[in-house]
Design a protein around this motif. Structure first.
Motif: not given
Length: 837
Positions: A508-537
């Motif tokens: 819905t866009g209520e959450l502006p920032l999500i921090i996570g592991t590989h769990a972020l790339i699962q099919d059930t994860v959908n963003f309203c307006r993803l504008g920036l992806a930060v990838i560590d290591e």
């Protein structure tokens, strides 16, 4: 008929086969078809008239086999791809012959190896068969089985190096050259030199070893007017023990014969000798040396099992006469502006150079091409993307700066400025922030995250482990709570109800920032307006995993962070990314004292730990194994050693345990106990390499340090020195090898990750080049021949400038047709499966 075959494009099929081979025969997915389906459909359709009945029959057979491709083992897939390539090259050769028959009667011309080329041409004219395959006129797309002395069986072996045609061979660059051109008298030989000696055979012996009936020994005493030298060669195998073969060898090298011998001078039991020598009989001492190796600069190629250096050189020499037919796609004006030699000359000279200057010029030109096309592809690809332009605001950043308990370093401010400029540009940001452990990369990423949120977009930060993701979350949530910005953590351990709530807020866009592991790339994860992806290591994620995160938005900006030491050459010559370097540590940090210890000094290490714990500090002890192994009896393991340390060495201290086989909750508990100082010592494996931030820890003891890479040791060392107290890293090793000792001493010498990476690069080599675009195969790339890093970086900057000039002049490259064709080839290779449509 033409309309029914219009869709059959041999170039496209060849490109598809090349990409599949480069990617390891994995049945790549294209935009429309899988590789096997694409080949099966293409070969099963109506074929043009140039395909004769046997071609059509073979094509149908191959089409049927591709229908079963997915179930075939790798070896059969390799064979099927090789057979298909051979068929396509045969058909293409007939097409060319039909279109330009008069030109095929001309004799090939070359200024290189003229005598050998003339012999080959003569043999090609006079002979009708070699093995079972008739010789055919040389052409760039000629299959190697039609060369003199190359049977279909040998040609099949060459496909292991992805060598199928004459052009493949010409583009198979040497990884080194040996200079046998220096002729020297025997009395002037020096250990380690590469030379050629001309003398007479004083004695030649060829006999079976009295101790080993399967070993044949050749002994040669070679004399010139200044002295003599003994040469030895060993032949393993029963056929060499045959008396007839041995007598034949003696007749080839009779006493008194004048010979030229080339090799590396080595000091042995009986004085100086030539190691791995080549030898050729001459009519007299002034006679011309006809050998492809003796007395000349000899190319050394990457090889594989079953393919000898002599075979590759023989094939290259047969192909060189038509190197001049290779067209140069780079416009002449561009070549002159950057003082580059022509492509055909570069290819000829990189194999058998006239002198060292021409070899250098050839390597420069071919390295320029690699950098140039890589940058051209990157620019073209970025031009196809539409950037999200963040609106420059600063109210959140001003609030952040007001609550930060520290001042940013100059390097951090510089990196933030570079990121801000990217975020407001016309193409999506693709930037790497490279900085040492503890240099403050996270706060730089936070500035980027706030820029995205201020512009009305969502942001995601993905880390490779739960430990590291949780560390980022704890650090960032403290700041963002004060800014009234919601942040959530998503990992494999997130409970179902919480996961469901978080995913809903993301969508819905209520959450502006999500921090996570590989769990972020699962099919059930959908963003309203993803504008920036930060990838560590980022090196811990596969390319597909990174891509799946980016596909959650429409061309989002990308920021990559890494503390893993990377040689400047490797990342500065990567055209896909821009680089920001954080080369300053925050003020107040003390350098970590690093010491290389022997097992006999273990008591000193333990005493240091006791002193530090007595002052309220904590200690890490890292082992390479979780549990003891029968295969590595001399290597200590974490579980068993923790028990020993607790009961015998440190009975008065509480010792925790952390390793990769523990569950997530067990790991969390072990880290939290250490963080709360409930345990004074943490025994661990490399699971603590990233993501464990305990400022109170001041000692890191690494057991069997020689079993870790330098980058890994540098990362482990970075777990201490994160507070104001003096910290220590102890490298325990009983390695006797000088190389192992030299590697570990690098860490004693410096804490600069860049220096460590460069030394690691020099000691170990760089391994496989990034991406798929390589010349020379087998992990070798032509740029490896430029040993001067400054020269390599200068060449990259020139190639980058040239690519930017061209793309600015014509973004479609249509006004440069030859260049456009070559660009398309590189673009398709770098795009992977995109050509299977």
């Amino acid at each position: 008929m033409e309309s029914s075959t219009a869709h059959l494009d041999i170039n496209r099929l060849q490109q598809a086969l090349t990409v599949e081979a480069e990617r390891g025969f994995v049945n790549l997915q294209g935009r429309q078809y899988l590789f096997a389906d694409f080949l099966s459909l293409s070969l099963g359709q109506n074929l043009p008239p140039v395909w004769d009945s046997s071609d059509r029959l073979q094509a149908q057979t191959l089409s049927n086999q591709y229908a079963k491709y997915a179930s075939l083992p790798i070896s059969q897939r390799q064979h099927l791809v090789a057979e298909t390539r051979r068929l396509l090259y045969d058909v293409r050769r007939r097409e060319i012959a039909a279109a330009s028959a008069p030109q095929l009667t001309k004799k090939p011309k070359t200024e290189i190896l003229v005598k050998q080329a003339t012999k080959t041409t003569s043999a090609r004219s006079n002979s009708t068969q070699t093995g079972t395959t008739a010789l055919k006129p040389l052409s760039l797309d000629l299959n190697l089985q039609y060369l003199e002395g190359i049977s279909p069986k040998v040609a099949e072996k060459l496909t292991r190096l992805d060598l199928h045609t004459v052009e493949d061979v010409l583009n198979y660059y040497p990884r080194d050259h040996i200079d046998y051109a220096r002729q020297i008298e025997i009395r002037n030989l020096n250990d380690g030199e590469t030379v050629t000696v001309i003398g007479t055979i004083h004695r030649y012996s060829c006999f079976t070893s009295p101790k080993n009936p399967n070993l044949t020994i050749v002994e040669i005493i070679l004399r010139d007017r200044t002295g003599q030298i003994k040469l030895n060669r060993f032949w393993a195998g029963k056929r060499y023990s045959n008396r007839g073969w041995q007598e034949q060898q003696k007749r080839l090298y009779p006493q008194g014969a004048t010979v030229a011998a080339s090799g590396v001078v080595k000091r042995g039991k009986y004085g100086l000798t030539l190691e791995d020598f080549d030898i050729e009989v001459l009519d007299h001492s002034q006679d011309r040396i006809e050998s492809n190796t003796i007395g000349r600069v000899v190319p050394v190629y990457p090889l594989t099992e079953g393919i000898s250096p002599e075979l590759i050189r023989r094939v290259v020499i047969q192909c060189l006469p038509i190197a001049h037919k290779i067209a140069d796609p780079i416009p002449e004006k561009l070549r002159k502006d950057y003082q580059l030699i022509g492509l055909a000359e570069a290819i000829a000279q990189v194999h058998y150079p006239d002198d060292s200057e021409k070899l250098e010029a050839a390597i420069v030109r071919l390295t320029f091409d690699k950098y140039f096309y890589r940058r051209l592809v990157s620019l073209y690809r970025r031009n196809q993307q539409k950037a999200i332009q963040f609106v420059p605001r600063s109210h959140l950043i001003e609030k952040l700066e007001a609550i930060l308990p520290f001042q940013l370093t100059g390097a951090q401010n510089r990196s933030i400025s570079e990121i801000r400029a990217d975020l407001q540009g016309t193409t999506p940001m693709n930037r790497l922030v490279q900085g040492d452990v503890g240099s403050g990369k996270t706060i730089v990423a936070v500035y980027a995250l706030l820029a995205a949120i201020e512009s009305g977009y969502q942001a995601a930060l993905m880390a490779p482990t739960e430990v590291l993701a949780e560390q980022h979350y704890r650090k960032i949530v403290e700041w963002f709570n004060l800014l009234y910005i919601p942040v959530e953590l998503l990992t494999g351990s997130t409970r179902t109800a919480k996961r469901r709530e978080t995913l809903s807020q993301l969508e819905t866009g209520e959450l502006p920032l999500i921090i996570g592991t590989h769990a972020l790339i699962q099919d059930t994860v959908n963003f309203c307006r993803l504008g920036l992806a930060v990838i560590d290591e980022q090196h811990r994620f596969g390319r597909d995993q990174r891509s799946r995160l980016l596909q959650k938005g429409e061309d989002p900006h990308v920021l990559i962070m890494t503390a893993t030491p990377i040689p400047r050459t490797l990342y500065l010559t990567n055209s896909e990314i821009e680089v920001s370097i954080i080369d300053e540590l925050p003020p107040g940090r003390k350098p970590i004292q690093t010491t290389l210890l022997k097992p006999s000094q273990r008591k000193d290490a333990y005493e240091l730990m006791r002193r530090e714990i007595a002052q309220g500090r904590q200690v890490y002890i890292v082992f390479p194994l979780v549990e003891e192994s029968d295969k590595m009896e001399d290597v200590k393991a974490a579980i068993q050693e923790r028990e020993h340390l607790q009961s015998v060495v440190f009975p008065n201290f509480k010792i925790g345990l952390l390793h990769g086989q523990m569950t997530s909750s067990e790991k969390d508990e072990a880290i939290n106990q250490f963080r709360r100082s409930e345990t004074e010592i943490l025994v661990a494996t490399t699971v603590v390499e990233v993501g464990v931030d305990i400022p109170n820890a001041s000692v890191m003891l690494i057991e069997h340090a020689d079993r870790f890479g330098l980058a890994q040791l540098h990362q482990l060392r970075g777990r201490v020195g994160r507070g104001a107290a003096q910290s220590y890293c102890l490298l325990m090793s009983n390695a006797k090898s000088e190389v192992a000792q030299e590697r570990l001493k690098v860490l004693e010498q410096s804490q600069d990750g860049f220096f460590i990476a460069e030394r690691d690069f020099q000691l170990r080599g760089k391994g496989k080049d990034e991406g798929t675009e390589q010349s020379g195969h087998a992990g070798f790339s032509i740029e490896d021949r430029l040993s001067d890093e400054a020269k390599r970086l200068e060449l990259y900057q020139i190639a980058r400038e040239a690519a930017e000039r061209l793309i600015k002049k014509d973004s479609t490259l249509e006004s440069f047709p030859q260049l456009k064709a070559e660009f398309d080839h590189h673009y398709q290779r770098l795009q992977g499966g995109a050509i299977f449509t």
